[in-house]
Design a protein around this motif. Structure first.
Motif, PDB file in Angstrom:
ATOM      1  N   GLN A  35      40.702  38.405  52.748  1.00  0.00           N
ATOM      2  CA  GLN A  35      40.031  39.043  52.054  1.00  0.00           C
ATOM      3  C   GLN A  35      40.510  40.562  52.560  1.00  0.00           C
ATOM      4  O   GLN A  35      40.140  41.056  53.692  1.00  0.00           O
ATOM      5  CB  GLN A  35      38.525  38.801  52.348  1.00  0.00           C
ATOM      6  CG  GLN A  35      37.756  39.742  51.596  1.00  0.00           C
ATOM      7  CD  GLN A  35      37.786  39.179  50.094  1.00  0.00           C
ATOM      8  OE1 GLN A  35      38.970  39.980  49.474  1.00  0.00           O
ATOM      9  NE2 GLN A  35      36.920  38.805  49.427  1.00  0.00           N
ATOM     10  N   SER A  37      41.149  44.528  51.203  1.00  0.00           N
ATOM     11  CA  SER A  37      40.874  45.543  50.130  1.00  0.00           C
ATOM     12  C   SER A  37      41.493  46.763  50.507  1.00  0.00           C
ATOM     13  O   SER A  37      41.130  47.168  51.623  1.00  0.00           O
ATOM     14  CB  SER A  37      39.289  45.402  49.840  1.00  0.00           C
ATOM     15  OG  SER A  37      38.770  44.039  49.465  1.00  0.00           O
ATOM     16  N   THR A  39      40.671  50.642  48.634  1.00  0.00           N
ATOM     17  CA  THR A  39      40.242  51.595  47.496  1.00  0.00           C
ATOM     18  C   THR A  39      41.266  52.481  47.177  1.00  0.00           C
ATOM     19  O   THR A  39      42.197  52.706  48.098  1.00  0.00           O
ATOM     20  CB  THR A  39      38.941  52.133  47.931  1.00  0.00           C
ATOM     21  OG1 THR A  39      38.920  53.042  49.152  1.00  0.00           O
ATOM     22  CG2 THR A  39      37.922  51.038  48.409  1.00  0.00           C
ATOM     23  N   GLN A  74      46.048  38.105  44.133  1.00  0.00           N
ATOM     24  CA  GLN A  74      45.863  39.586  44.156  1.00  0.00           C
ATOM     25  C   GLN A  74      45.245  40.181  42.915  1.00  0.00           C
ATOM     26  O   GLN A  74      45.508  39.760  41.702  1.00  0.00           O
ATOM     27  CB  GLN A  74      47.059  40.308  44.398  1.00  0.00           C
ATOM     28  CG  GLN A  74      48.100  40.000  43.305  1.00  0.00           C
ATOM     29  CD  GLN A  74      49.556  40.933  43.920  1.00  0.00           C
ATOM     30  OE1 GLN A  74      49.780  40.895  45.182  1.00  0.00           O
ATOM     31  NE2 GLN A  74      50.184  41.279  42.997  1.00  0.00           N
ATOM     32  N   THR A  75      44.368  41.129  43.044  1.00  0.00           N
ATOM     33  CA  THR A  75      43.979  42.040  41.726  1.00  0.00           C
ATOM     34  C   THR A  75      43.927  43.310  42.231  1.00  0.00           C
ATOM     35  O   THR A  75      43.993  43.724  43.108  1.00  0.00           O
ATOM     36  CB  THR A  75      42.395  41.453  41.623  1.00  0.00           C
ATOM     37  OG1 THR A  75      41.634  41.601  42.702  1.00  0.00           O
ATOM     38  CG2 THR A  75      42.334  40.075  41.371  1.00  0.00           C
ATOM     39  N   MET A  76      43.957  44.081  40.857  1.00  0.00           N
ATOM     40  CA  MET A  76      44.290  45.587  41.104  1.00  0.00           C
ATOM     41  C   MET A  76      43.337  46.137  40.178  1.00  0.00           C
ATOM     42  O   MET A  76      43.050  45.699  39.006  1.00  0.00           O
ATOM     43  CB  MET A  76      45.555  45.973  41.073  1.00  0.00           C
ATOM     44  CG  MET A  76      46.243  45.632  39.828  1.00  0.00           C
ATOM     45  SD  MET A  76      48.056  45.444  40.176  1.00  0.00           S
ATOM     46  CE  MET A  76      48.113  43.834  40.442  1.00  0.00           C
ATOM     47  N   ASP A  77      43.046  47.502  40.299  1.00  0.00           N
ATOM     48  CA  ASP A  77      42.124  48.189  39.240  1.00  0.00           C
ATOM     49  C   ASP A  77      42.795  49.433  39.379  1.00  0.00           C
ATOM     50  O   ASP A  77      42.831  50.542  40.287  1.00  0.00           O
ATOM     51  CB  ASP A  77      40.697  48.554  39.770  1.00  0.00           C
ATOM     52  CG  ASP A  77      39.936  49.058  38.609  1.00  0.00           C
ATOM     53  OD1 ASP A  77      40.410  49.348  37.446  1.00  0.00           O
ATOM     54  OD2 ASP A  77      38.954  49.721  39.054  1.00  0.00           O
ATOM     55  N   SER A 113      48.568  51.576  48.718  1.00  0.00           N
ATOM     56  CA  SER A 113      48.203  51.895  47.253  1.00  0.00           C
ATOM     57  C   SER A 113      48.054  53.318  46.906  1.00  0.00           C
ATOM     58  O   SER A 113      48.078  54.209  47.988  1.00  0.00           O
ATOM     59  CB  SER A 113      47.011  51.254  46.748  1.00  0.00           C
ATOM     60  OG  SER A 113      45.988  51.938  47.170  1.00  0.00           O
ATOM     61  N   SER A 117      42.716  50.586  43.102  1.00  0.00           N
ATOM     62  CA  SER A 117      41.969  49.583  44.050  1.00  0.00           C
ATOM     63  C   SER A 117      42.832  48.308  44.089  1.00  0.00           C
ATOM     64  O   SER A 117      43.097  47.871  42.989  1.00  0.00           O
ATOM     65  CB  SER A 117      40.963  49.502  44.072  1.00  0.00           C
ATOM     66  OG  SER A 117      40.479  49.151  42.709  1.00  0.00           O
ATOM     67  N   VAL A 118      43.348  47.622  45.317  1.00  0.00           N
ATOM     68  CA  VAL A 118      43.987  46.467  45.482  1.00  0.00           C
ATOM     69  C   VAL A 118      43.128  45.494  46.072  1.00  0.00           C
ATOM     70  O   VAL A 118      42.711  45.797  47.510  1.00  0.00           O
ATOM     71  CB  VAL A 118      45.229  46.630  46.011  1.00  0.00           C
ATOM     72  CG1 VAL A 118      46.076  45.365  46.155  1.00  0.00           C
ATOM     73  CG2 VAL A 118      46.034  47.723  44.923  1.00  0.00           C
ATOM     74  N   ASN A 119      42.979  44.259  45.936  1.00  0.00           N
ATOM     75  CA  ASN A 119      42.409  43.164  46.626  1.00  0.00           C
ATOM     76  C   ASN A 119      43.552  42.175  46.657  1.00  0.00           C
ATOM     77  O   ASN A 119      44.161  41.527  45.922  1.00  0.00           O
ATOM     78  CB  ASN A 119      41.236  42.482  46.007  1.00  0.00           C
ATOM     79  CG  ASN A 119      40.071  43.635  45.928  1.00  0.00           C
ATOM     80  OD1 ASN A 119      39.713  44.269  46.810  1.00  0.00           O
ATOM     81  ND2 ASN A 119      39.614  44.025  44.654  1.00  0.00           N
ATOM     82  N   ASN A 121      43.598  38.376  47.985  1.00  0.00           N
ATOM     83  CA  ASN A 121      42.532  37.045  48.281  1.00  0.00           C
ATOM     84  C   ASN A 121      42.967  35.657  48.998  1.00  0.00           C
ATOM     85  O   ASN A 121      42.244  34.881  49.570  1.00  0.00           O
ATOM     86  CB  ASN A 121      41.641  36.662  47.039  1.00  0.00           C
ATOM     87  CG  ASN A 121      40.885  37.872  46.608  1.00  0.00           C
ATOM     88  OD1 ASN A 121      41.327  38.574  45.643  1.00  0.00           O
ATOM     89  ND2 ASN A 121      39.840  38.347  47.101  1.00  0.00           N
TER      90      ASN A 121
END
Length: 133
Positions: A35, A37, A39, A74-77, A113, A117-119, A121
């Motif tokens: 986990q 993260s 921001t 991975q996820t990103m916004d 980044s 925001s990047v996660n 997992n």
């Protein structure tokens, strides 16, 4: 160093003729849940994750281990343009742990980044263990 658990581990055991009496090669693959993260206001973070893989071995049975890892979830916004991110596996180490009698894997992950925001997992791992049974 955060410790994590693994899921979906598969272990393949092969009889080999190795150095110094080593006669088993274990190939371990699976997923390590992590986990991490970042921001959009943070620029960079580095964490080292640890987890155990493979069979239980005594110190006399363990010869050597080597590992590889990659990011598998991975996820990103995106918050604006131009935006970008970097996920970098800095290092992977695999060695016998005398407290658990298993191979401990250490994966150092760099997350960077810019305006997003990047996660991260999950990490996918491949570890090969040479031993004498």
């Amino acid at each position: 160093m955060p410790a994590t658990n693994t899921i979906e581990e598969q272990v393949l055991e092969a009889v080999v003729s190795g150095p110094d009496g080593a006669n088993r090669l274990f190939t371990c693959t699976g997923i390590a849940n992590v986990q991490m993260s970042l921001t959009r206001t943070q620029e960079e973070t580095t964490e080292t994750w640890t987890f155990f893989v493979g069979p239980t071995l005594t110190r006399g049975q363990f010869y050597r281990a080597i590992g590889m890892a990659s990011v598998s979830l991975q996820t990103m916004d995106i918050q604006g343009a131009p935006a970008g991110f970097t996920v970098h596996i800095v290092s992977v180490e695999a060695d016998w742990d005398d407290e658990s009698d298993r191979v401990e894997v250490r994966v150092e992950v760099l997350l960077r980044s810019n305006l997003m925001s990047v996660n991260v997992n999950q990490l996918r791992y491949w570890v090969t263990i040479l031993g004498q049974i």
